[in-house]
Design a protein around this motif. Structure first.
Motif, PDB file in Angstrom:
ATOM      1  N   GLY A 125       0.884  -1.161  -0.026  1.00 20.17           N
ATOM      2  CA  GLY A 125       0.163   0.018   0.064  1.00 20.17           C
ATOM      3  C   GLY A 125       0.963   1.211  -0.140  1.00 20.17           C
ATOM      4  N   ASP A 126       0.298   2.231   0.522  1.00 20.13           N
ATOM      5  CA  ASP A 126       1.114   3.640   0.613  1.00 20.13           C
ATOM      6  C   ASP A 126       0.588   4.353   1.863  1.00 20.13           C
ATOM      7  OD1 ASP A 126       2.816   5.352  -0.273  1.00 20.13           O
ATOM      8  OD2 ASP A 126       1.433   6.278  -1.831  1.00 20.13           O
ATOM      9  N   THR A 127       1.409   5.295   2.455  1.00 16.43           N
ATOM     10  CA  THR A 127       1.231   6.129   3.268  1.00 16.43           C
ATOM     11  C   THR A 127       1.561   7.436   2.942  1.00 16.43           C
ATOM     12  OG1 THR A 127       3.229   5.581   4.512  1.00 16.43           O
ATOM     13  CG2 THR A 127       1.236   4.518   5.332  1.00 16.43           C
ATOM     14  N   VAL A 128       0.592   8.442   3.262  1.00 13.84           N
ATOM     15  CA  VAL A 128       1.082   9.767   2.856  1.00 13.84           C
ATOM     16  C   VAL A 128       0.287  10.776   3.882  1.00 13.84           C
ATOM     17  CG1 VAL A 128       0.836   9.245   0.419  1.00 13.84           C
ATOM     18  CG2 VAL A 128      -1.319   9.946   1.364  1.00 13.84           C
ATOM     19  N   ARG A 129       0.729  11.956   3.725  1.00  9.49           N
ATOM     20  CA  ARG A 129       0.207  13.091   4.671  1.00  9.49           C
ATOM     21  C   ARG A 129      -0.847  13.828   3.732  1.00  9.49           C
ATOM     22  NH1 ARG A 129       4.402  17.148   6.998  1.00  9.49           N
ATOM     23  NH2 ARG A 129       4.198  18.243   4.833  1.00  9.49           N
ATOM     24  N   THR A 130      -1.919  14.251   4.517  1.00 13.20           N
ATOM     25  CA  THR A 130      -2.856  15.072   3.896  1.00 13.20           C
ATOM     26  C   THR A 130      -3.042  16.413   4.781  1.00 13.20           C
ATOM     27  OG1 THR A 130      -5.230  15.217   3.299  1.00 13.20           O
ATOM     28  CG2 THR A 130      -4.609  13.750   4.903  1.00 13.20           C
ATOM     29  N   PRO A 131      -3.313  17.456   4.226  1.00 16.93           N
ATOM     30  CA  PRO A 131      -4.070  18.545   5.029  1.00 16.93           C
ATOM     31  C   PRO A 131      -5.440  18.578   5.308  1.00 16.93           C
ATOM     32  CG  PRO A 131      -3.639  19.167   2.664  1.00 16.93           C
ATOM     33  CD  PRO A 131      -3.213  17.709   2.809  1.00 16.93           C
ATOM     34  N   GLY A 132      -6.062  17.528   4.529  1.00 20.32           N
ATOM     35  CA  GLY A 132      -7.437  17.348   4.713  1.00 20.32           C
ATOM     36  C   GLY A 132      -7.782  16.313   6.072  1.00 20.32           C
ATOM     37  N   PRO A 133      -9.086  15.777   5.601  1.00 15.32           N
ATOM     38  CA  PRO A 133      -9.520  14.876   6.959  1.00 15.32           C
ATOM     39  C   PRO A 133      -8.664  13.479   6.669  1.00 15.32           C
ATOM     40  CG  PRO A 133     -11.160  14.989   5.398  1.00 15.32           C
ATOM     41  CD  PRO A 133     -10.104  16.124   4.860  1.00 15.32           C
ATOM     42  N   LEU A 134      -8.764  12.438   7.475  1.00 18.19           N
ATOM     43  CA  LEU A 134      -8.133  11.283   7.377  1.00 18.19           C
ATOM     44  C   LEU A 134      -8.885  10.567   6.196  1.00 18.19           C
ATOM     45  CD1 LEU A 134      -6.769   8.588   8.566  1.00 18.19           C
ATOM     46  CD2 LEU A 134      -8.870   8.451   9.951  1.00 18.19           C
ATOM     47  N   MET A 135      -8.216   9.760   5.409  1.00 24.18           N
ATOM     48  CA  MET A 135      -8.931   8.939   4.369  1.00 24.18           C
ATOM     49  C   MET A 135      -8.192   7.626   4.232  1.00 24.18           C
ATOM     50  SD  MET A 135      -8.286   7.655   0.994  1.00 24.18           S
ATOM     51  CE  MET A 135      -7.112   8.415   0.203  1.00 24.18           C
ATOM     52  N   VAL A 136      -8.937   6.479   4.125  1.00 23.69           N
ATOM     53  CA  VAL A 136      -8.287   5.094   4.007  1.00 23.69           C
ATOM     54  C   VAL A 136      -8.885   4.541   2.765  1.00 23.69           C
ATOM     55  CG1 VAL A 136      -8.258   2.996   5.074  1.00 23.69           C
ATOM     56  CG2 VAL A 136      -8.539   4.984   6.628  1.00 23.69           C
ATOM     57  N   SER A 137      -8.146   4.073   2.037  1.00 23.79           N
ATOM     58  CA  SER A 137      -8.637   3.536   0.619  1.00 23.79           C
ATOM     59  C   SER A 137      -7.753   2.013   0.770  1.00 23.79           C
ATOM     60  CB  SER A 137      -8.047   4.417  -0.595  1.00 23.79           C
ATOM     61  OG  SER A 137      -8.425   3.458  -1.663  1.00 23.79           O
ATOM     62  N   ILE A 138      -8.899   1.263   0.335  1.00 22.48           N
ATOM     63  CA  ILE A 138      -8.426  -0.349   0.369  1.00 22.48           C
ATOM     64  C   ILE A 138      -8.749  -1.094  -0.915  1.00 22.48           C
ATOM     65  CG2 ILE A 138      -8.951  -2.712   1.345  1.00 22.48           C
ATOM     66  CD1 ILE A 138      -8.645  -1.548   4.153  1.00 22.48           C
ATOM     67  N   THR A 139      -7.793  -1.687  -1.532  1.00 18.92           N
ATOM     68  CA  THR A 139      -8.076  -2.400  -2.663  1.00 18.92           C
ATOM     69  C   THR A 139      -7.874  -3.885  -2.081  1.00 18.92           C
ATOM     70  OG1 THR A 139      -7.079  -0.906  -3.925  1.00 18.92           O
ATOM     71  CG2 THR A 139      -6.938  -3.087  -4.875  1.00 18.92           C
ATOM     72  N   ALA A 140      -8.845  -4.760  -2.483  1.00 13.69           N
ATOM     73  CA  ALA A 140      -9.181  -6.035  -1.883  1.00 13.69           C
ATOM     74  C   ALA A 140      -9.245  -7.044  -3.222  1.00 13.69           C
ATOM     75  CB  ALA A 140     -10.235  -6.299  -1.289  1.00 13.69           C
ATOM     76  N   PHE A 141      -8.456  -8.204  -2.953  1.00 10.12           N
ATOM     77  CA  PHE A 141      -8.355  -9.312  -4.230  1.00 10.12           C
ATOM     78  C   PHE A 141      -8.774 -10.569  -3.435  1.00 10.12           C
ATOM     79  CE2 PHE A 141      -4.557  -6.236  -4.212  1.00 10.12           C
ATOM     80  CZ  PHE A 141      -4.480  -5.876  -5.620  1.00 10.12           C
ATOM     81  N   GLY A 142      -9.687 -11.234  -4.300  1.00  8.03           N
ATOM     82  CA  GLY A 142     -10.252 -12.361  -4.143  1.00  8.03           C
ATOM     83  C   GLY A 142     -10.172 -13.099  -5.220  1.00  8.03           C
ATOM     84  N   HIS A 143     -10.644 -14.432  -4.907  1.00  8.51           N
ATOM     85  CA  HIS A 143     -10.741 -15.667  -6.007  1.00  8.51           C
ATOM     86  C   HIS A 143     -12.044 -16.196  -6.105  1.00  8.51           C
ATOM     87  CE1 HIS A 143      -6.141 -15.978  -5.736  1.00  8.51           C
ATOM     88  NE2 HIS A 143      -6.375 -15.669  -6.854  1.00  8.51           N
ATOM     89  N   ALA A 144     -12.778 -16.280  -7.233  1.00  8.75           N
ATOM     90  CA  ALA A 144     -14.128 -16.735  -7.656  1.00  8.75           C
ATOM     91  C   ALA A 144     -13.768 -17.826  -8.550  1.00  8.75           C
ATOM     92  CB  ALA A 144     -14.965 -15.527  -8.035  1.00  8.75           C
ATOM     93  N   PRO A 145     -14.785 -18.810  -8.329  1.00  3.18           N
ATOM     94  CA  PRO A 145     -14.881 -19.709  -9.449  1.00  3.18           C
ATOM     95  C   PRO A 145     -14.618 -19.345 -10.717  1.00  3.18           C
ATOM     96  CG  PRO A 145     -16.423 -20.231  -7.675  1.00  3.18           C
ATOM     97  CD  PRO A 145     -15.936 -18.968  -7.599  1.00  3.18           C
ATOM     98  N   GLU A 146     -13.847 -19.960 -11.655  1.00 10.63           N
ATOM     99  CA  GLU A 146     -13.761 -19.389 -12.999  1.00 10.63           C
ATOM    100  C   GLU A 146     -15.122 -19.242 -13.752  1.00 10.63           C
ATOM    101  OE1 GLU A 146     -10.730 -20.167 -16.813  1.00 10.63           O
ATOM    102  OE2 GLU A 146     -10.888 -21.531 -15.266  1.00 10.63           O
TER     103      GLU A 146
END
Length: 332
Positions: A125-146
């Motif tokens: 992932g990544d960590t950054v500083r922001t002058p605005g409000p706290l923000m959390v972004s998550i990218t999730a990976f999964g496996h489904a039947p083909e």
């Protein structure tokens, strides 16, 4: 290395807080710029991303562990709606300048709890500083039947509409957070009030239903912006219309009590966001098997309506239209 007020710099922050979460071999202990996800034979890789922002998706004074778990769970909900089991995730954290190490310790503790519960690892992932409000972004990976991850485009007239769990608890919980007097208006017992508040704070991704969804759903999505509005998105993608039977929409005891005394609460329940339940279209001949296997998986599902020729979403009670006002939450 440490920065201002004894806080670690970015490299130290990653090493101290996030490296212990990188348990999968492909994460490479977060010492590289990229991770690897091992291929799974007969499976499709499913990817989803969601961000949550302080003051929009959660209250700035919410516990840090709950913020972390909500950020992760809203993505796991998307995986479940595609019939996928989680394989790992990336997190991007934009921290305001006044962040404290105690807050970050609580945040990663929340991620650790859900990693163990749902069986996945941080990959990077990544960590950054922001002058605005706290923000959390998550990218999730999964496996489904083909070939079995249901899209929004697979629905057709005559198919039944099902939703998991109960609808409206989180939206009513948000109303309570904003105005505690509603608890008295709705005549809520203490446990019922806590139920609504907890559903807003911490959603429950229906991963136990993922395999059943992959097997039977012709179209599927999670309900994040309100049942009526999200059904409208699914119906539009499939170029069909839909009718919801208002009397069949599953409500918790707390939501039922609130909507019984306050008609506006029912509109909130059907149009408010943050349910994170799964909405699916099912062929009529598969309905009984779908219900049976969902029950075996420990997830309640309810038949709430039908897909029809045409366009748009109608809500009816005893054959008469129900007026709800705004159909869903929207950022813009």
């Amino acid at each position: 290395m440490t920065g201002r007020r004894g806080r670690p710099d970015e490299a130290g922050l990653i090493a101290r807080f996030f490296r212990p979460l990188a348990t999968a071999p492909g994460a490479a202990l977060l010492l590289d710029d990229a991770a690897t996800i091992p291929p799974a034979f007969g499976k499709d890789l499913v990817v989803t991303v969601d961000a949550i922002v302080a003051g929009v998706h959660f209250f700035p004074d919410d516990p840090p562990d709950a913020i972390a778990r909500k950020a992760l769970r809203v993505n796991l909900s998307d995986l479940a709606a595609k019939g996928a089991q989680p394989a790992g995730y990336l997190v991007t954290l934009a921290l305001p300048d006044d962040w404290e190490t105690d807050w970050l310790e609580g945040f990663v503790e929340g991620l650790a709890i859900d990693q163990e519960e749902f069986g996945l690892s941080l990959l990077g992932g990544d960590t950054v500083r922001t002058p605005g409000p706290l923000m959390v972004s998550i990218t999730a990976f999964g496996h489904a039947p083909e070939g079995q991850a249901p899209r929004r485009t697979g629905a057709a007239p005559g198919q039944r509409l099902y939703v998991s769990g109960t609808i409206g608890d989180a939206a009513l919980g948000l109303k309570l957070r904003l105005d505690e007097r509603l608890a008295a208006l709705w005549d809520l017992r203490r446990a019922e009030k806590e139920t609504l508040l907890d559903r807003y704070l911490l959603p429950e991704p229906r991963l136990a239903l993922a395999g059943v969804v992959a097997t039977y759903a012709t179209a599927s999505m999670d309900v994040s912006d309100g049942l009526v509005g999200d059904l409208g998105k699914l119906a539009a993608a499939s170029k069909v219309g839909a009718v919801i039977d208002a009397g069949r929409v599953p409500l918790s005891a707390a939501a039922f009590r609130a909507t019984r005394v306050d008609p506006a609460a029912f509109a909130t329940a059907l149009t408010g966001g943050d349910d994170y339940e799964i909405l699916v279209a099912i062929e009529p001949e598969d309905a009984e098997a779908f219900e049976s296997e969902a029950a075996a998986a420990g997830v309640r599902v309810t038949d709430i309506g039908v897909l029809i020729e045409g366009e748009g979403v109608g809500v009816e009670r005893h054959g008469r239209p129900v007026m709800l006002g705004d159909e869903s939450f929207s950022h813009f």
